[in-house]
Write a protein that holds these residues in place. Structure first.
Motif, PDB file in Angstrom:
ATOM      1  N   LYS A 298     105.310  11.742  19.960  1.00  0.00           N
ATOM      2  CA  LYS A 298     105.541  10.908  21.146  1.00  0.00           C
ATOM      3  C   LYS A 298     105.443  11.749  22.422  1.00  0.00           C
ATOM      4  O   LYS A 298     105.332  11.224  23.516  1.00  0.00           O
ATOM      5  N   ALA A 299     105.595  13.045  22.256  1.00  0.00           N
ATOM      6  CA  ALA A 299     105.553  13.949  23.413  1.00  0.00           C
ATOM      7  C   ALA A 299     105.122  15.323  22.926  1.00  0.00           C
ATOM      8  O   ALA A 299     105.240  15.635  21.728  1.00  0.00           O
ATOM      9  N   LEU A 300     104.627  16.129  23.849  1.00  0.00           N
ATOM     10  CA  LEU A 300     104.273  17.512  23.514  1.00  0.00           C
ATOM     11  C   LEU A 300     104.896  18.448  24.538  1.00  0.00           C
ATOM     12  O   LEU A 300     105.070  18.070  25.700  1.00  0.00           O
ATOM     13  N   TYR A 301     105.173  19.674  24.078  1.00  0.00           N
ATOM     14  CA  TYR A 301     105.822  20.653  24.958  1.00  0.00           C
ATOM     15  C   TYR A 301     105.080  21.980  24.872  1.00  0.00           C
ATOM     16  O   TYR A 301     104.536  22.324  23.820  1.00  0.00           O
ATOM     17  N   TRP A 302     105.084  22.708  25.976  1.00  0.00           N
ATOM     18  CA  TRP A 302     104.660  24.103  25.925  1.00  0.00           C
ATOM     19  C   TRP A 302     105.897  24.872  25.469  1.00  0.00           C
ATOM     20  O   TRP A 302     106.886  24.981  26.204  1.00  0.00           O
ATOM     21  N   TYR A 303     105.874  25.343  24.232  1.00  0.00           N
ATOM     22  CA  TYR A 303     107.073  25.957  23.647  1.00  0.00           C
ATOM     23  C   TYR A 303     106.602  27.132  22.777  1.00  0.00           C
ATOM     24  O   TYR A 303     106.452  27.010  21.560  1.00  0.00           O
ATOM     25  N   PRO A 304     106.342  28.282  23.436  1.00  0.00           N
ATOM     26  CA  PRO A 304     105.707  29.411  22.749  1.00  0.00           C
ATOM     27  C   PRO A 304     106.672  30.208  21.879  1.00  0.00           C
ATOM     28  O   PRO A 304     107.885  30.159  22.062  1.00  0.00           O
ATOM     29  N   SER A 305     106.098  30.974  20.981  1.00  0.00           N
ATOM     30  CA  SER A 305     106.889  31.635  19.947  1.00  0.00           C
ATOM     31  C   SER A 305     107.297  33.068  20.316  1.00  0.00           C
ATOM     32  O   SER A 305     106.517  33.822  20.903  1.00  0.00           O
ATOM     33  N   GLU A 306     108.518  33.398  19.928  1.00  0.00           N
ATOM     34  CA  GLU A 306     109.049  34.759  20.092  1.00  0.00           C
ATOM     35  C   GLU A 306     109.395  35.286  18.696  1.00  0.00           C
ATOM     36  O   GLU A 306     110.088  34.613  17.936  1.00  0.00           O
ATOM     37  N   VAL A 307     108.906  36.494  18.386  1.00  0.00           N
ATOM     38  CA  VAL A 307     109.145  37.091  17.064  1.00  0.00           C
ATOM     39  C   VAL A 307     110.275  38.103  17.201  1.00  0.00           C
ATOM     40  O   VAL A 307     110.097  39.161  17.801  1.00  0.00           O
TER      41      VAL A 307
END
Ligand code: FUL
Length: 601
Positions: A298-307
């Motif tokens: 229903k929605a999208l986000y810019w949500y980048p990954s941190e290791v």
């Protein structure tokens, strides 16, 4: 067909799109909320126009960030304290924040995140909210402030600073009485965000449990977010925050397909929990951004990954792990799996009870930094900096500067124009033939592709599938020398250069010529009693011996992993002799030739 798409971000941007022709100038910062009447294809098209906030973009460019777990557990030997620890236990003997920061800076790290409060509730700054803090400890006569000293050191060395403030607090009496604890937590956050200057990341861990009164704590995440956004607007909120996503493991492993564009959000309220459930996504999911998933979102986000991963097995310092500091080869592998897979690396280095980074860790960090700068400061392409746009099937060729071998390709998309590449391949022109060097799915901010050493005269990058025209920013080619076990160490069991075992007990080796030796490894054999105490001696003539090591393999009984011993300084010798003094069960446990590898220069 003409549709109006309303994006319910604060900007309330309105985009017109006509059939399949999206107007390229429209980008959506951080989120897109889809209207009801939209097809899966249109959602995928729109996903290509999602971009990071300036804060997220600045964070992504840091690439190498450091975690510092320091606190009560450093002194109790635990990983999770229960909150009943006596503050008198907290007593660093030679605290030196500048030592941490100078080592990190030399190693190429760009931010330091400190555990200002871990789950045990002990605060590393003198807070007004609880007596369970450094102010009640003997350290600096109760006048000390770890957060302040670390921040001052960061400012001095131009290092960004972030705070880990554990929502779970096993000491606070109010924990579980939701409004009261939320109030206390906001006060703590406010102290940290108002008294120490600029803070660039706030890290909220997801670990949680019931409070002492048996009630479950309901966190007021919205308010926590508001406090951060109003007091430190340049800061990113991580993990339980909605700017930076946990990669989903603590082992340093990124995904081969890593989308920064995802329907996942942290579980901070009922509707998000339900939506994540409906889509079947969590930070641990393998698929966080496929076309299929986007079609259902229903929605999208810019949500980048941190290791996030520790240089040692534990997050806190334990002396018994001194021999388990990750090797250079492991760290470099983690770098390829994090920064090289569209993530930021958050590497934990826990200071010891002195309050300093241990010598082994410091040395390893510097080696790591030196290795990365040696590799990545030597781009072998002459024209990889020219940006280009690519639709499916488009390719571009690049010239090699000289005839040096390479084994790594770097690819970058301009993520300010969205993350779009879905499939790519890389080839090298070797002789007159194009040979495939590597292939993959996502690129994003950065992608590193590793392959066997080769010497192509040109490189060809083909973008095979995309979501809209991809914006390629950079291509690079590098040579990463093999490390350590595969390069520096020669297993004597299959050494071709004429090394000879001239005695079995003590195990004595003639290397046929003078070698520069840095140390050795010893691999315990589960079928036999392991060596515990031992000596190592060297000789140039096989007659006169000099002891270079007299030590024990600490913790080898409980943790029988490969031991790696580095000499204090390199030695030169033709002969080397390993004498077992006693085995782990008190018996005679000689070294066997197959268990030893000599680490030569
Ligand atoms: C986890 C915590 O429980 C660990 O103690 C550590 O702080 C790690 C980074 O996050 O969830």
């Amino acid at each position: 067909m003409r549709q109006i798409l309303i994006v319910a971000s604060l900007l309330a941007a309105i985009v017109l799109f006509d059939g399949c022709r999206q107007k390229e100038r429209a980008y959506f910062e951080k989120e897109i909320i889809f209207p009801e009447e939209i097809t899966p294809e249109q959602k995928i098209k729109l996903s290509a126009y999602l971009t990071p906030t300036p804060q997220q973009y600045a964070w992504q460019q840091l690439e190498l960030t450091a975690f510092i777990h320091f606190g009560m557990n450093t002194f109790t030997g635990r990983e999770w304290g229960d909150g009943t620890e006596d503050p008198s236990v907290f007593q660093p003997t030679d605290f030196n924040a500048e030592q941490w920061v100078s080592v990190l800076q030399k190693a190429g790290f760009n931010m330091l995140i400190l555990t200002a409060k871990h789950h045990d509730g002990f605060c590393l700054w003198p807070t007004k909210t609880t007596a369970h803090s450094v102010a009640s400890s003997p350290w600096r006569g109760g006048q000390g402030n770890i957060v302040r000293e670390v921040k001052n050191a960061c400012d001095k060395y131009n290092m960004k600073f972030g705070v880990y403030l554990s929502p779970w607090d096993r000491n606070a009496r109010s924990y579980g009485d939701s409004p009261a604890y939320n109030h206390l937590f906001i006060q703590q956050l406010t102290e940290l965000l108002t008294q120490y200057g600029r803070i660039d990341e706030v890290w909220f861990d997801g670990a949680n449990a019931e409070g002492p009164n048996g009630k479950r704590q309901i966190y007021d995440w919205e308010r926590f977010y508001q406090v951060i956004d109003s007091l430190q607007p340049q800061s990113v909120k991580a993990i339980m925050g909605n700017d930076i996503r946990w990669v989903g493991n603590e082992s340093g492993l990124g995904r081969q397909t890593e989308w920064s564009v995802t329907p996942l959000q942290p579980d901070i309220n009922e509707s998000i929990v339900e939506e994540n459930k409906r889509l079947g996504v969590s930070p641990m999911s393998e698929d966080l951004g496929s076309r299929k998933l986007i079609g259902e979102a229903k929605a999208l986000y810019w949500y980048p990954s941190e290791v996030d991963v520790s240089i040692r097995p534990g997050w806190f310092y334990h002396p018994e792990e001194d021999h388990q500091v990750k090797t250079l080869a492991q760290l470099v592998d983690i770098y390829y799996q994090s920064v090289g897979l569209n993530s930021v690396l958050l590497l934990n280095i826990p200071p010891d009870t002195r309050g300093q980074l241990h010598e082994i860790d410091s040395r390893r960090l510097i080696e790591f930094g030196d290795y990365l700068s040696y590799v990545f400061k030597n781009d072998k392409l002459s024209d990889g900096h020219n940006a280009w746009r690519a639709k499916p099937g488009d390719f571009k060729e690049f010239d090699m500067k000289d005839g040096d071998p390479i084994n790594t390709i770097l690819l970058q998309e301009d993520i300010l124009k969205g993350q779009r590449v879905e499939v790519f391949k890389v080839e090298g022109l070797i002789g007159s033939e194009w040979i495939k060097l590597g292939e993959g799915t996502t690129i994003g901010y950065k992608r590193l592709i590793k392959f066997d050493d080769c010497t192509p005269s040109k490189i060809r990058v083909t973008i095979l599938e995309t979501r809209e025209k991809a914006a390629m920013k950079r291509v690079g080619a590098y040579f990463a020398p093999a490390i350590d076990d595969s390069f520096n160490s020669m297993p004597i069991s299959n050494n071709p250069s004429g090394w000879k075992v001239i005695a079995n007990d003590p195990f004595t080796l003639d290397m046929s010529k003078t070698m520069v030796i840095e140390g050795f490894t010893y691999t315990p054999d589960p079928q036999k009693e392991s060596v515990f105490a031992y000596t190592v001696e060297i000789s140039n003539d096989g007659k006169n011996w000099k002891e270079v090591r007299n030590n024990e393999f600490a913790n080898i009984k409980n943790n029988p992993i490969k031991q790696r011993v580095m000499f204090k300084q390199q030695v030169k010798a033709r002969f080397i002799r390993f004498q077992s003094l006693v085995g782990i069960d008190g018996g005679n446990a000689p070294f066997a030739p197959t268990q030893i590898k000599i680490l030569t220069k």
